[in-house]
Design an enzyme around this catalytic site. Structure first.
Site, short mmCIF file in Angstrom:
data_model
loop_
_atom_site.label_atom_id
_atom_site.label_comp_id
_atom_site.label_asym_id
_atom_site.label_seq_id
_atom_site.Cartn_x
_atom_site.Cartn_y
_atom_site.Cartn_z
N GLY A 72 41.19 38.61 33.00
CA GLY A 72 41.01 38.48 31.56
C GLY A 72 39.98 39.39 30.94
CG ASP A 73 35.77 40.87 29.96
OD1 ASP A 73 36.14 42.01 29.59
OD2 ASP A 73 34.63 40.43 29.74
CG PHE A 74 39.59 43.72 36.27
CD1 PHE A 74 39.07 42.84 37.19
CD2 PHE A 74 40.00 44.96 36.71
CE1 PHE A 74 38.95 43.19 38.53
CE2 PHE A 74 39.90 45.33 38.04
CZ PHE A 74 39.36 44.44 38.95
#
Length: 334
Positions: free
Chosen positions: A186-188
């Site tokens: 999701g927030d890579f």
């Protein structure tokens, strides 16, 4: 966090909650880390000297994802207080961020990160949904609604509002056409990948959802070595998108399409939050590079289509372009 009543209340309760957890887990706390926008984290030690991190978050399902991953590809949760959204995490050391590992070529960092994604994506998405994770499709649908509203507004010619319409379409069509679903990080971004001893790199600070795996790579691609700053960003982005796509077994065009949609998503909010439109104009110019890069070979008719020009913009000269596709299709050479 302090801008909303709920956020202000959470911040007011935070000191007492930190003290409760310090006593419960018998922690020796150090000064907290800086930079978190919706969490509080600090290094700590257990009575036996084991180095850990105490993290308290605004309610979201990071803890559920860490349970599913079980330390595979991600930091390991040693203990949790689900009601308080508190995590006692292993200390990832040496803890160098992938984005700071500039002694490694950008391509090597991308491939190392792809190995982490391969591990994270093994988790059962049905178990993720059952544990309370949201769906990429629902988040994308919300973003699509906002994109359509922004597209309907009047903007100065310098702001490429046609990309709002393209992003809205992609955000609705991409989740429907996904061949499989996984638990996405999701927030890579490269700041959320740390060098470790038990594995070369481990992911931290997940914002997990279930959905199309091609959603995940864009923050990594965007923030490794500033691709838009290169003399030929088209070439750099083509090459760097193809590298992890091949390593992950994902379609390059799907990753590219999600990249367009996610980069435009930044501008959905910046047009209203920033003092002027300069940042938003830059973001959309970058998104145009992603959506409309030229290639040397003739390509079939577009399945995503070319972004419409915004008000006051004239279409540029026709060039041979890589078409954006939707749906499963074999990858083609750039």
């Amino acid at each position: 966090m302090s801008r909303t009543a709920d956020g202000h209340g959470w911040l007011a309760r935070l000191p007492a909650l930190v003290e409760q957890l310090r006593e419960r887990w018998q922690l020796r706390l150090a000064a907290p880390f800086h930079g978190g926008s919706c969490s509080w984290a600090a290094p700590a030690e257990l009575p036996d000297g084991i180095r850990v991190v105490l993290k308290l978050t605004w309610p979201h399902p990071e803890g559920a994802a860490l349970r599913l991953w079980g330390g595979r590809g991600a930091v390991r949760a040693l203990a949790q207080d689900a009601a308080a959204f508190a995590l006692l995490l292993e200390r990832v050391e040496p803890g160098v961020e992938l984005g700071c590992a500039t002694h490694l070529p950008a391509e090597e960092r991308l491939l190392a990160a792809a190995e982490v994604l391969c591990e994270l994506w093994v988790a059962d998405p049905a178990a993720g949904t059952a544990s309370g994770m949201g769906r990429v499709a629902d988040t994308a649908a919300h973003w699509a609604d906002v994109a359509e509203r922004q597209a309907a507004r009047s903007w100065p010619p310098a702001l490429d509002a046609g990309l709002f319409r393209l992003a809205a379409r992609l955000l609705r069509e991409l989740p429907r056409s996904a061949r499989r679903e996984v638990v996405v990080h999701g927030d890579f971004n490269p700041g959320n990948l740390l060098s470790a001893r038990r594995s070369p790199w481990l992911a931290i600070d997940a914002k997990p959802m279930t959905g199309d795996p091609a959603f995940d790579p864009w923050p990594l691609l965007e923030q490794v070595d500033a691709p838009f700053a290169h003399e030929d960003p088209h070439r750099v982005l083509r090459h760097r998108t193809a590298l992890p796509a091949e390593a992950l077994g994902e379609d390059t065009d799907r990753i590219r399409a999600w990249s367009v949609a996610r980069h435009v998503e930044y501008a959905l909010w910046s047009v209203d939050e920033d003092e002027n439109l300069d940042n938003s104009i830059t973001l959309l110019r970058q998104a145009r590079i992603l959506a409309d890069w030229p290639v040397s070979s003739t390509a079939a008719g577009p399945r995503y289509g070319r972004a419409e020009p915004g008000p006051g913009r004239r279409p540029g000269p026709l060039r041979t372009r890589r078409p954006l596709r939707i749906g499963p299709a074999p990858a083609s050479p750039w």
